[in-house]
Design a protein around this motif. Sequence first.
Motif, PDB file in Angstrom:
ATOM      1  N   HIS A 130       0.852  -1.184   0.000  1.00 37.78           N
ATOM      2  CA  HIS A 130       0.000   0.000   0.000  1.00 37.78           C
ATOM      3  C   HIS A 130       0.891   1.238   0.000  1.00 37.78           C
ATOM      4  N   LYS A 131       0.443   2.274  -0.666  1.00 34.19           N
ATOM      5  CA  LYS A 131       1.223   3.506  -0.781  1.00 34.19           C
ATOM      6  C   LYS A 131       1.516   4.124   0.585  1.00 34.19           C
ATOM      7  N   THR A 132       0.577   4.058   1.518  1.00 28.79           N
ATOM      8  CA  THR A 132       0.813   4.648   2.830  1.00 28.79           C
ATOM      9  C   THR A 132       1.869   3.873   3.614  1.00 28.79           C
ATOM     10  N   ILE A 133       1.999   2.577   3.353  1.00 25.26           N
ATOM     11  CA  ILE A 133       3.059   1.782   3.978  1.00 25.26           C
ATOM     12  C   ILE A 133       4.409   2.276   3.477  1.00 25.26           C
ATOM     13  N   GLN A 134       4.502   2.530   2.180  1.00 21.09           N
ATOM     14  CA  GLN A 134       5.738   3.074   1.595  1.00 21.09           C
ATOM     15  C   GLN A 134       6.064   4.424   2.223  1.00 21.09           C
ATOM     16  N   GLU A 135       5.088   5.286   2.357  1.00 20.42           N
ATOM     17  CA  GLU A 135       5.319   6.607   2.927  1.00 20.42           C
ATOM     18  C   GLU A 135       5.763   6.515   4.387  1.00 20.42           C
ATOM     19  N   TYR A 136       5.110   5.638   5.155  1.00 25.76           N
ATOM     20  CA  TYR A 136       5.510   5.482   6.551  1.00 25.76           C
ATOM     21  C   TYR A 136       6.936   4.954   6.655  1.00 25.76           C
ATOM     22  N   LEU A 137       7.278   3.950   5.851  1.00 26.43           N
ATOM     23  CA  LEU A 137       8.626   3.378   5.910  1.00 26.43           C
ATOM     24  C   LEU A 137       9.688   4.390   5.486  1.00 26.43           C
TER      25      LEU A 137
END
Length: 156
Positions: A130-137
């Motif tokens: 998910h894009k938000t997982i990428q942003e959080y990482l």
Amino acid sequence: MRCSLYAGIAMCCPGCFPWVLARVLRRKPVRRAQIYDMFIQHFLEHEARKASLSGGYSYHEIHREGTAYAQGLALMMISENVSKVVIQERSKLFSASTVWDTFTQPSPLLMAAQKAAPVSSQAGVLTFIHKTIQEYLCAAGLRDAFAELFSGLSMP
């Protein structure tokens, strides 16, 4: 007098609202970063345990490398402004290296780290689940890099 509770949901009456509101406001707030951190930790723990069953690497090695892989890939994808990495077959002898080689080299530890990380690799496309997982990482990678950078400095 409070309303009767049915399946955890208060039946509406005028006296119930202040009680429910007071209960909700007493709860400690949960931030999105905490939710993402918990999700990533549980995801990595689960996948690292599965990958460690093959016996090639320990759970701790896979967990550590999976975390580093996910944060590094997220930072690189953000800096290159892409949400998907297309992995193309190319000559091993006569092709120039790319920025993605670090994340796509065929090595057993890298493959175990990739399986533990919250990424999907299908049909030659590498992407986060998910894009938000990428942003959080990406944010977590920056946080960890800054913490490491400033850990040796003394502040006045």
